[in-house]
Scaffold this active site. Structure first.
Site, PDB file in Angstrom:
ATOM      1  N   ASP A 285       3.569  16.179  -4.010  1.00 21.68           N
ATOM      2  CA  ASP A 285       2.703  15.018  -3.868  1.00 21.68           C
ATOM      3  C   ASP A 285       2.344  14.347  -4.099  1.00 21.68           C
ATOM      4  OD1 ASP A 285       0.187  14.554  -2.521  1.00 21.68           O
ATOM      5  OD2 ASP A 285      -1.229  16.170  -3.720  1.00 21.68           O
TER       6      ASP A 285
HETATM    7  C1  BGC Z   1      -3.209  13.970  -1.499  1.00 22.20           C
HETATM    8  C2  BGC Z   1      -2.199  14.681   0.022  1.00 22.20           C
HETATM    9  C3  BGC Z   1      -1.900  13.402   0.770  1.00 22.20           C
HETATM   10  C4  BGC Z   1      -1.069  13.144  -0.263  1.00 22.20           C
HETATM   11  C5  BGC Z   1      -0.722  11.373   0.736  1.00 22.20           C
HETATM   12  C6  BGC Z   1      -2.634  12.457  -2.533  1.00 22.20           C
HETATM   13  O1  BGC Z   1      -3.535  12.420  -3.007  1.00 22.20           O
HETATM   14  O2  BGC Z   1      -3.673  15.438  -2.034  1.00 22.20           O
HETATM   15  O3  BGC Z   1      -3.085  15.624   0.555  1.00 22.20           O
HETATM   16  O4  BGC Z   1      -0.678  13.874   1.439  1.00 22.20           O
HETATM   17  O5  BGC Z   1      -1.860  12.090  -1.612  1.00 22.20           O
HETATM   18  O6  BGC Z   1      -1.500  10.452   1.227  1.00 22.20           O
END
Ligand code: BGC
Length: 758
Positions: A285
């Site tokens: 993530d």
């Molecule tokens: C979130 C994810 C997301 C990623 C990219 C993160 O803050 O937890 O769900 O896919 O950002 O945008």
């Protein structure tokens, strides 16, 4: 793969194919031949996922010098870049300037629709309609790929039993059986049958694992859970996505057994790859790799080595892999083979998309006009939104409304575009959404509709400031609350019926939007009271991204329609349901507590050794002094304008062997005055087994349409797998003995029968 253009790299690959001989089993010859030509630096470069910024605001870090890094072969993929021309430009930088001319993955978060924004995922799950869920994902993929995107960071399948957690809005609620079905439907919708088609994309199941169990519902918080609970209740939707062929998995921010998921070898290798056989790529993530430093696991080099060795393939934004892995190879902390393997999986994903055949296959500038926000897609958004609403309470036959009524439409969300899309809709445009006021006028042009705001979403300036990070979701009106209230009361008094549209602002749920108090904000509670005090019939249209605590409102003599955040067609869909063009059929997929003290709360709880019976307090039993154990509204609950009657539950067998299925049938009758749909639910209780069983678990459902007065025999099949659970050795087994079945309209279903597994 059907390559439409042959590039120099492809020609090179073909020539290599004839020289390298037979490849190891299950590898892709084209990928292997590229790998052979790659330097260590180039392999590490592929493990790097960057965002140049544009439209993504989920963390504090934004990548720098992206163009130079692409040219230097230091980037495997980008996200936050949209539009076929921009994506073409990005691919051109890679194709024309980097040594090996490897195309880029182009990712994005398309959580509930691309430009055609559908209801939030929690709402979608309340439709219990897998066909509609798949259609949502299909439309999202069509639109996103038209805009250049080939990789979607969805579906989010984190089970959540704690509505304080803001991201409960993004998932399918509390149940692993339903959550697994939805995971499968969405993977199918995004990926289709052929990933190399230009209208399909890689799906990414997230957040692996257990992110929804953040302690105290506070986002990013630690998770503490036994393995039996993980395997039985939290893992199934991720596994279902893997079994459905999901191409990628995203790790979660939290720790599991004290090791952050991003660096957790047990999770990423032992469970995901070895046990479940996952063959795709694992991405971190947003900066979750670097965040292991704050978790207390070492410096950037140490945590990067830990993550790679654990089984992470791609590093989102943090550049820990890019900046430290070579040093770690030199120092013997990681093997080059581990880097090669991660790189292989990323190249394979590109290969499956057909990017080596045609890197510009998602860069067709004629597609956005044809494929995005089409009238057909908007019609689907309207229909699907109506299916996601849950009728929580009906009172005095006020609903459906007459299309000629004199309606006072009141509330801070009644004539509001900014809050219709809900959280995680970065690709949608709130200004394109239909406010409730417009929808009512569209559907009932002969009704007399007057509008007043009545109250602010909240009068709390701190909450307003915290919520407004992504734009003005909460505006505190210049007028005094008293003046707004008086205006609303005056309108109510002159009307036949009051429709009050109240609830949360969209960013009161979502990422980093946990609340300790999940009631309707005080400003609006006061408004609701005042409207009810006018003596006019009141219909509450409630918006939220989570279950709310509404015991006081629920006791009022009103009707309540829960509409979550309905998406781009909000107003039209709400009007369709209020005026009875669609009879609501949604069912809750997360339990609604009476108060936050009951949380975590979920229907599949265990008995304990001292189960309390009934809602009265019992000393030395498992209950509270100050509130019943039962929730305000159970899982599976939802009313209809009509009434349904269940009878004649019959099992086709009394005893079954371990490989046999069993079928339950029930007679369902529509005894009310409207045609309508009902979700028939089947719950199973394993009466005696080697680990404590939950009181009941959902194991089947069937959504059926019945005309007024009609009866139908509804059949639900239980497979041998449905009787299985993970025992204390984590073996997936069914144990002989008695099983009790309950069938009915929600998780309190009491029509029951039993059978024996021999
Ligand atoms: C979130 C994810 C997301 C990623 C990219 C993160 O803050 O937890 O769900 O896919 O950002 O945008």
């Amino acid at each position: 793969m059907k390559p439409t253009r042959i590039f120099p790299i492809a020609i090179f690959i073909l020539s290599c194919l004839f020289t390298t001989g037979i490849q190891a089993q299950n590898t892709i010859p084209e990928v292997e031949s590229i790998l052979k030509r790659m330097t260590l630096d180039e392999k590490i470069g592929q493990l790097n996922l960057l965002t140049p910024g544009g439209g993504v605001a989920t963390g504090s870090v934004v990548s720098k010098n992206v163009e130079d890094k692409i040219k230097a072969g230091q980037v495997g993929g980008l996200f936050g870049v949209t539009g076929p021309d921009k994506v073409r430009r990005a691919q051109e930088i890679a194709l024309k300037n980097s040594r090996l001319k490897i195309p880029l993955l182009i990712g994005s978060d398309i959580i509930h629709g691309y430009k055609t924004t559908f209801p939030i995922p929690l709402a979608l799950s309340c439709s219990w309609d897998m066909g509609l869920l798949e259609k949502v994902a299909r439309i999202a993929a069509t639109e996103a790929t038209a805009d250049g995107i080939n990789w979607n960071f969805s579906p989010m399948v984190d089970i959540a039993r704690d509505p304080r957690w803001g991201r409960i809005a993004e998932g399918a609620g509390e149940d692993p059986f339903l959550g697994s079905a939805i995971a499968r439907a969405m993977v199918k919708g995004y990926q289709g049958d052929d990933l190399s088609r230009s209208s399909t994309m890689l799906a990414c199941v997230k957040h692996f694992a257990l992110y929804g169990a953040a302690e105290a519902g506070r986002d990013y918080n630690r998770v503490s859970m036994d393995h039996v609970t993980m395997f039985n209740y939290y893992f199934p939707p991720y596994k279902a996505a893997v079994d459905a062929g999901v191409a990628s998995v995203m790790t979660s921010f939290n720790d599991v057994d004290g090791i952050p998921a991003t660096g957790n070898k047990w999770l990423l290798t032992d469970v995901l790859r070895n046990r479940w056989g996952f063959k795709g790529l694992v991405v971190s993530d947003y900066t979750s790799l670097n965040e292991m430093i704050a978790h207390g696991l070492g410096d950037l080099q140490q945590v990067s080595a830990l993550a790679l060795n654990a089984g992470l393939d791609m590093d989102m934004v943090g550049e820990g892999f890019l900046t430290t892995l070579k040093k770690s190879v030199n120092e013997g902390l990681v093997h080059e083979e581990a880097i090669t393997q991660a790189c292989r999986l990323i190249l394979e994903a590109k290969y499956k998309l057909g990017l080596f055949g045609d890197p510009y296959r998602y860069s067709d500038t004629s597609r956005p006009d044809k494929d995005i926000l089409t009238p057909k897609h908007r019609t689907a958004a309207r229909e699907i939104a109506a299916h996601s609403f849950v009728l929580l309470k009906k009172h005095n036959g006020v609903l459906p409304l007459k299309k000629t009524a004199k309606i006072a439409l009141i509330g801070p969300l009644a004539n509001n575009r900014n809050n219709m899309l809900g959280t995680w809709a970065p690709t949608g445009d709130p200004q394109l959404s239909v406010p409730i006021l417009d929808g009512l006028k569209n559907v009932a042009p002969n009704a007399v509709i007057t509008y007043a705001k009545g109250a602010n979403i909240t009068d709390d300036p701190v909450m307003a400031k915290n919520v407004n990070v992504f734009g003005t979701r909460v505006d505190i009106d210049k007028r005094s609350p008293d003046i707004m209230l008086k205006e609303a009361i005056a309108l109510a008094q002159r009307s036949d019926v009051v429709v009050a549209v109240v609830g949360e602002a969209s960013e009161m749920t979502g990422e980093a939007a946990s609340r300790t108090d999940i009631s309707i904000p005080a400003s609006q509670k006061k408004l609701i009271r005042a409207l009810v005090d006018t003596g006019k019939p009141v219909v509450l249209v409630l918006m939220s991204g989570r279950p709310l605590t509404i015991p006081e409102e629920f006791d009022l003599p009103i009707s309540i329609l829960q509409v979550w955040f309905p998406g781009v067609e909000a107003g039209n869909a709400v009007a369709d349901v209020l005026f009875g063009d669609y009879n609501p059929s949604g069912k809750l997929t997360a339990t609604w507590p009476r108060n936050v003290g009951q949380i975590p709360i979920y229907y599949a709880e265990k008995n304990t050794g001292r189960p309390a019976t009934g809602d009265e307090f019992q000393k030395f039993k498992s209950n509270y002094l100050d509130a019943p154990n039962t929730p305000l509204l159970p899982f599976g609950y939802g009313l209809s304008y009509t009434e349904f009657e269940y009878s004649d539950l019959v099992l086709n067998k009394r005893e079954i062997g371990s490989n046999e299925s069993i079928t339950a049938s029930v007679t369902l009758k529509n005894t009310g005055n409207y045609d309508g749909e009902e979700v028939v639910q089947l719950y199973l209780q394993d009466v005696v087994r080697s680990i404590t069983p939950p009181k009941r678990e959902l194991k089947g459902f069937n959504k059926v349409f019945l005309k007024k007065g009609e009866s139908k025999k509804v059949v639900i099949n239980l497979s041998p797998e449905d009787l299985k659970f993970y025992n204390s050795q984590l073996d997936f087994v069914a144990e002989p003995g008695e099983f009790q079945i309950y069938v009915g309209t929600d998780s309190n279903a009491n029509l029951s029968s039993s059978f024996v597994l021999k």
